[in-house]
Design an enzyme around this catalytic site. Structure first.
Site, short mmCIF file in Angstrom:
data_model
loop_
_atom_site.label_atom_id
_atom_site.label_comp_id
_atom_site.label_asym_id
_atom_site.label_seq_id
_atom_site.Cartn_x
_atom_site.Cartn_y
_atom_site.Cartn_z
N SER A 163 0.83 -1.20 0.00
CA SER A 163 0.00 0.00 0.00
C SER A 163 0.87 1.25 0.00
CB SER A 163 -0.90 0.02 1.23
OG SER A 163 -1.68 -1.16 1.30
N1 SAH Z 1 -0.18 -4.60 4.26
C1 SAH Z 1 0.52 -4.99 3.06
C2 SAH Z 1 -0.29 -4.79 1.82
C3 SAH Z 1 -1.34 -5.80 1.73
S1 SAH Z 1 -1.96 -6.11 0.10
C4 SAH Z 1 1.86 -4.30 2.94
O1 SAH Z 1 2.21 -3.47 3.79
O2 SAH Z 1 2.61 -4.63 2.01
C5 SAH Z 1 -3.17 -7.29 0.57
C6 SAH Z 1 -2.65 -8.66 0.91
O3 SAH Z 1 -3.74 -9.40 1.40
C7 SAH Z 1 -2.10 -9.43 -0.29
O4 SAH Z 1 -0.79 -9.82 -0.03
C8 SAH Z 1 -3.05 -10.64 -0.39
O5 SAH Z 1 -2.39 -11.83 -0.79
C9 SAH Z 1 -3.56 -10.74 1.02
N2 SAH Z 1 -4.83 -11.43 1.19
C10 SAH Z 1 -5.95 -11.39 0.43
N3 SAH Z 1 -6.91 -12.15 0.96
C11 SAH Z 1 -6.39 -12.70 2.10
C12 SAH Z 1 -6.90 -13.58 3.10
N4 SAH Z 1 -8.15 -14.06 3.07
N5 SAH Z 1 -6.07 -13.92 4.12
C13 SAH Z 1 -4.80 -13.46 4.20
N6 SAH Z 1 -4.28 -12.63 3.27
C14 SAH Z 1 -5.07 -12.25 2.24
#
Ligand code: SAH
Length: 214
Positions: free
Chosen positions: A64
């Site tokens: 993000s």
């Molecule tokens: N906070 C992160 C950005 C997250 S992007 C950072 O600082 O880089 C969102 C993430 O959520 C992705 O990596 C995706 O694979 C994950 N995601 C999506 N659905 C999910 C779920 N049900 N459980 C765990 N992770 C999930």
């Protein structure tokens, strides 16, 4: 790749811009001045790490933008002794910033490879109060509940996952983007009270009933 000194300056500039945009939480600003964001992005994107935009981190996912990371962590209104659950570790950057603002962070990521990479960087940097777990974060982490704060970093379709609401401590805060097609609203829930904070874009939260997610 920039030099260590250049990154320190870019980090300070980034924090200045966050302040101008209204982020006032001192702990969040100090954490963002400390955590080396360039370590959480692919090597070839290190020079873009301090731009205020999301970047690709592989597996179709993104880290993000710094602005939304700061906004969300400030909106959690953490205490120094808070325990936090993050759903969607991604690069591990937000988990690292969170870890500087509370007692402990458990972060759940469904992509094994992303989780492994995030875990490695977090260990290398010595952020030892963060644990990364592979799994469906929409189920939370019942064995470690309740949490003082829960931060969901992927977009739920209609409402925050019920399992997460059930794992919130009394008086705890849950943040979750809700919507479709990368366009949604950041929702904050506390003591059953729901607030819609601002428009946000996130990758979708993939839950167990969506096998096409990977
Ligand atoms: N906070 C992160 C950005 C997250 S992007 C950072 O600082 O880089 C969102 C993430 O959520 C992705 O990596 C995706 O694979 C994950 N995601 C999506 N659905 C999910 C779920 N049900 N459980 C765990 N992770 C999930």
């Amino acid at each position: 790749m920039g030099t260590a000194q250049q990154y320190v300056r870019r980090r300070a500039d980034m924090v200045g811009r966050l302040r101008e945009r209204g982020i006032a939480d001192r702990r969040v600003l100090a954490a963002m001045a400390e955590v080396p964001r360039e370590r959480f992005v692919p090597r070839e994107l290190a020079d873009e790490a301090y731009l205020d935009r999301p970047l690709r981190i592989g597996a179709g996912q993104t880290i993000s933008a710094p602005g939304i990371v700061a906004y969300m962590i400030a909106a959690l209104e953490l205490a120094a002794d808070s325990s936090v659950l993050e759903v969607g570790t991604g690069s591990g950057y937000a988990a690292a910033v969170l870890s500087r603002c509370c007692r402990s962070v458990l972060s759940v990521e469904r992509h094994r490879q992303l989780a492994r990479r995030a875990h490695t960087v977090l260990r290398e940097l010595g952020y030892d109060n963060v644990a990364v777990r592979v799994g469906d974060g929409s189920e939370g982490a019942p064995d470690c509940a309740p949490f003082d704060a829960i931060s969901v970093a992927a977009m739920a379709r209609q409402t925050p996952p019920p399992a997460l609401l059930a794992q919130l401590a009394a008086g705890g805060t849950l943040l979750c983007p809700v919507g479709r097609s990368h366009r949604g609203t950041l929702v904050r829930v506390r003591d059953g009270h729901v607030e819609r904070l601002q428009a946000v874009a996130f990758v979708p939260l993939i839950t167990g009933d969506q096998p096409n997610g990977s």
